[in-house]
Design a protein around this motif. Structure first.
Motif, PDB file in Angstrom:
ATOM      1  N   ARG A 170       0.920  -1.145  -0.058  1.00  9.34           N
ATOM      2  CA  ARG A 170       0.041  -0.222  -0.021  1.00  9.34           C
ATOM      3  C   ARG A 170       0.818   1.228  -0.050  1.00  9.34           C
ATOM      4  NH1 ARG A 170      -4.471  -0.111  -1.556  1.00  9.34           N
ATOM      5  NH2 ARG A 170      -5.524   1.410  -0.117  1.00  9.34           N
ATOM      6  N   LEU A 171       1.884   1.101   0.731  1.00  6.45           N
ATOM      7  CA  LEU A 171       2.807   2.449   0.648  1.00  6.45           C
ATOM      8  C   LEU A 171       3.482   2.539  -0.672  1.00  6.45           C
ATOM      9  CD1 LEU A 171       4.342   4.466   2.192  1.00  6.45           C
ATOM     10  CD2 LEU A 171       6.269   2.588   2.711  1.00  6.45           C
ATOM     11  N   ARG A 172       3.708   1.518  -1.377  1.00  2.65           N
ATOM     12  CA  ARG A 172       4.257   1.555  -2.819  1.00  2.65           C
ATOM     13  C   ARG A 172       3.218   2.318  -3.627  1.00  2.65           C
ATOM     14  NH1 ARG A 172       6.967  -2.759  -1.038  1.00  2.65           N
ATOM     15  NH2 ARG A 172       5.685  -3.962  -1.933  1.00  2.65           N
ATOM     16  N   THR A 173       1.976   2.039  -3.664  1.00  4.42           N
ATOM     17  CA  THR A 173       0.911   2.471  -4.264  1.00  4.42           C
ATOM     18  C   THR A 173       0.790   3.921  -4.012  1.00  4.42           C
ATOM     19  OG1 THR A 173      -0.405   0.166  -4.282  1.00  4.42           O
ATOM     20  CG2 THR A 173      -1.625   2.157  -4.567  1.00  4.42           C
ATOM     21  N   LEU A 174       0.837   4.211  -2.774  1.00  7.63           N
ATOM     22  CA  LEU A 174       0.666   5.604  -2.352  1.00  7.63           C
ATOM     23  C   LEU A 174       1.971   6.396  -2.954  1.00  7.63           C
ATOM     24  CD1 LEU A 174      -0.281   8.137  -0.755  1.00  7.63           C
ATOM     25  CD2 LEU A 174       1.139   7.394   1.158  1.00  7.63           C
ATOM     26  N   LEU A 175       2.958   6.016  -2.898  1.00  7.39           N
ATOM     27  CA  LEU A 175       4.240   6.615  -3.527  1.00  7.39           C
ATOM     28  C   LEU A 175       3.990   6.806  -5.146  1.00  7.39           C
ATOM     29  CD1 LEU A 175       7.303   4.650  -1.684  1.00  7.39           C
ATOM     30  CD2 LEU A 175       6.528   6.988  -1.405  1.00  7.39           C
ATOM     31  N   GLN A 176       3.475   5.672  -5.719  1.00  4.58           N
ATOM     32  CA  GLN A 176       3.053   5.946  -7.020  1.00  4.58           C
ATOM     33  C   GLN A 176       2.263   7.054  -7.263  1.00  4.58           C
ATOM     34  OE1 GLN A 176       4.766   4.186  -9.464  1.00  4.58           O
ATOM     35  NE2 GLN A 176       3.845   5.637 -10.962  1.00  4.58           N
ATOM     36  N   LEU A 177       1.010   7.088  -6.679  1.00  7.02           N
ATOM     37  CA  LEU A 177       0.009   7.933  -6.845  1.00  7.02           C
ATOM     38  C   LEU A 177       0.336   9.322  -6.589  1.00  7.02           C
ATOM     39  CD1 LEU A 177      -2.880   6.183  -5.140  1.00  7.02           C
ATOM     40  CD2 LEU A 177      -2.733   6.771  -7.566  1.00  7.02           C
ATOM     41  N   LEU A 178       1.380   9.681  -5.463  1.00  8.09           N
ATOM     42  CA  LEU A 178       1.845  10.624  -5.135  1.00  8.09           C
ATOM     43  C   LEU A 178       2.689  11.365  -6.279  1.00  8.09           C
ATOM     44  CD1 LEU A 178       2.266  10.735  -1.273  1.00  8.09           C
ATOM     45  CD2 LEU A 178       0.518  11.902  -2.752  1.00  8.09           C
ATOM     46  N   ALA A 179       3.565  10.503  -6.829  1.00 10.30           N
ATOM     47  CA  ALA A 179       4.587  10.620  -7.938  1.00 10.30           C
ATOM     48  C   ALA A 179       3.865  11.219  -9.122  1.00 10.30           C
ATOM     49  CB  ALA A 179       5.501   9.458  -8.465  1.00 10.30           C
ATOM     50  N   GLU A 180       2.658  10.602  -9.366  1.00  9.15           N
ATOM     51  CA  GLU A 180       1.789  10.851 -10.455  1.00  9.15           C
ATOM     52  C   GLU A 180       1.237  12.367 -10.331  1.00  9.15           C
ATOM     53  OE1 GLU A 180      -1.177   7.744 -11.376  1.00  9.15           O
ATOM     54  OE2 GLU A 180       0.678   6.315 -11.215  1.00  9.15           O
ATOM     55  N   PHE A 181       0.883  12.471  -8.981  1.00 16.99           N
ATOM     56  CA  PHE A 181       0.156  13.907  -8.663  1.00 16.99           C
ATOM     57  C   PHE A 181       1.447  15.016  -9.049  1.00 16.99           C
ATOM     58  CE2 PHE A 181      -0.230  17.250  -5.621  1.00 16.99           C
ATOM     59  CZ  PHE A 181      -1.530  17.674  -5.852  1.00 16.99           C
ATOM     60  N   GLY A 227      10.808  13.575 -18.784  1.00 12.08           N
ATOM     61  CA  GLY A 227      10.623  13.432 -20.176  1.00 12.08           C
ATOM     62  C   GLY A 227       9.732  12.355 -20.450  1.00 12.08           C
ATOM     63  N   GLU A 228       9.242  11.509 -19.220  1.00 13.84           N
ATOM     64  CA  GLU A 228       8.553  10.539 -19.473  1.00 13.84           C
ATOM     65  C   GLU A 228       7.686  10.333 -18.095  1.00 13.84           C
ATOM     66  OE1 GLU A 228      11.653   6.927 -18.168  1.00 13.84           O
ATOM     67  OE2 GLU A 228      12.016   7.975 -19.898  1.00 13.84           O
ATOM     68  N   GLU A 229       6.630   9.524 -18.232  1.00  9.47           N
ATOM     69  CA  GLU A 229       5.961   8.994 -16.949  1.00  9.47           C
ATOM     70  C   GLU A 229       6.730   8.651 -15.849  1.00  9.47           C
ATOM     71  OE1 GLU A 229       2.382   9.613 -16.677  1.00  9.47           O
ATOM     72  OE2 GLU A 229       2.832  10.664 -18.490  1.00  9.47           O
ATOM     73  N   PRO A 230       6.340   9.128 -14.511  1.00 10.59           N
ATOM     74  CA  PRO A 230       6.788   8.733 -13.414  1.00 10.59           C
ATOM     75  C   PRO A 230       7.348   7.123 -13.500  1.00 10.59           C
ATOM     76  CG  PRO A 230       5.263  10.072 -12.804  1.00 10.59           C
ATOM     77  CD  PRO A 230       5.017   9.716 -14.042  1.00 10.59           C
ATOM     78  N   ALA A 231       8.271   6.719 -13.037  1.00  4.94           N
ATOM     79  CA  ALA A 231       8.859   5.416 -12.865  1.00  4.94           C
ATOM     80  C   ALA A 231       7.849   4.591 -11.831  1.00  4.94           C
ATOM     81  CB  ALA A 231      10.083   5.284 -12.645  1.00  4.94           C
ATOM     82  N   ARG A 232       7.657   3.301 -11.977  1.00  2.31           N
ATOM     83  CA  ARG A 232       7.049   2.568 -11.003  1.00  2.31           C
ATOM     84  C   ARG A 232       7.722   2.338  -9.735  1.00  2.31           C
ATOM     85  NH1 ARG A 232       2.074   3.162 -11.889  1.00  2.31           N
ATOM     86  NH2 ARG A 232       1.495   1.044 -10.655  1.00  2.31           N
ATOM     87  N   TRP A 233       7.167   2.467  -8.700  1.00  6.15           N
ATOM     88  CA  TRP A 233       7.810   2.391  -7.393  1.00  6.15           C
ATOM     89  C   TRP A 233       7.955   0.700  -6.960  1.00  6.15           C
ATOM     90  CZ3 TRP A 233      10.014   5.991  -4.159  1.00  6.15           C
ATOM     91  CH2 TRP A 233       9.919   7.355  -4.528  1.00  6.15           C
ATOM     92  N   ALA A 234       9.264   0.454  -7.124  1.00  4.43           N
ATOM     93  CA  ALA A 234       9.597  -1.284  -6.802  1.00  4.43           C
ATOM     94  C   ALA A 234      10.012  -1.442  -5.581  1.00  4.43           C
ATOM     95  CB  ALA A 234      10.942  -1.615  -7.715  1.00  4.43           C
TER      96      ALA A 234
END
Length: 179
Positions: free
Chosen positions: A149-160, A170-177
């Motif tokens: 869930r933390l990685r999901t939150l990090l991904q959502l906040l990076a997208e925001f 220059g590209e979409e935010p990388a997925r949090w691994a």
């Protein structure tokens, strides 16, 4: 001083009120913004408590850690301002206080007479290591969410942040691994 949890989610109640008053189209946005602000308040209270023994604010901690992580232990003030994403005046104020405490020094830039470097001192390295220990133990190790869930939150906040123009690789935010 801690208070008992509320028996109702006040943001969910505000959302209900927004919808009830005819603002349903923006109710989710209001709830998202209000939730982010409240989450920031909760996190900063924890950070402040963890840093209390060091006498550092989080902004001063961030500056010390930025210098500590730099290859030479020194950065131009303008670079520190850009990397911390704060106004140069904020960096100047932090440097003033850190310098008065003997944690950083201002030194002339070796190649640019117009620029000043901020250089971390040995005392600054010692204090930032102590502060990092407190933050790691009391705040960062307990993010209140399970790892997935933390990685999901990090991904959502990076997208925001990306969509808001906070950064552009220059590209979409990388997925949090996983670490």
């Amino acid at each position: 001083m801690s208070r008992p949890p509320l028996p109702v989610d006040p943001i969910q109640e505000a959302h209900r009120q927004w919808v009830g008053h005819g603002w349903g189209a923006v109710a989710d946005g209001m709830a998202a913004v209000t939730s982010l602000v409240r989450a920031q308040q909760i996190v900063m209270a924890r950070v402040d408590e963890a840093l209390r023994p060091t006498g550092l604010t989080f902004s001063r901690y961030e500056l010390l850690q930025l210098l500590n992580f730099s290859a030479t232990g020194a950065l131009p003030m303008a670079v520190a301002s850009a990397r911390l994403q704060v106004h140069p005046t904020s960096v100047t104020n932090s440097v003033d206080r850190l310098e008065a405490a003997g944690l950083v020094n201002r030194v002339p830039h070796p190649n640019d007479r117009r620029a000043t470097l901020i250089e971390i001192t040995d005392a600054g390295r010692t204090l930032v290591a102590e502060a990092t220990g407190y933050l790691n133990e009391r705040v960062f190790a307990r993010p209140e969410l399970p790892p997935e869930r933390l990685r999901t939150l990090l991904q959502l906040l990076a997208e925001f942040r990306h969509t808001a123009g906070d950064f552009d690789t220059g590209e979409e935010p990388a997925r949090w691994a996983e670490p």
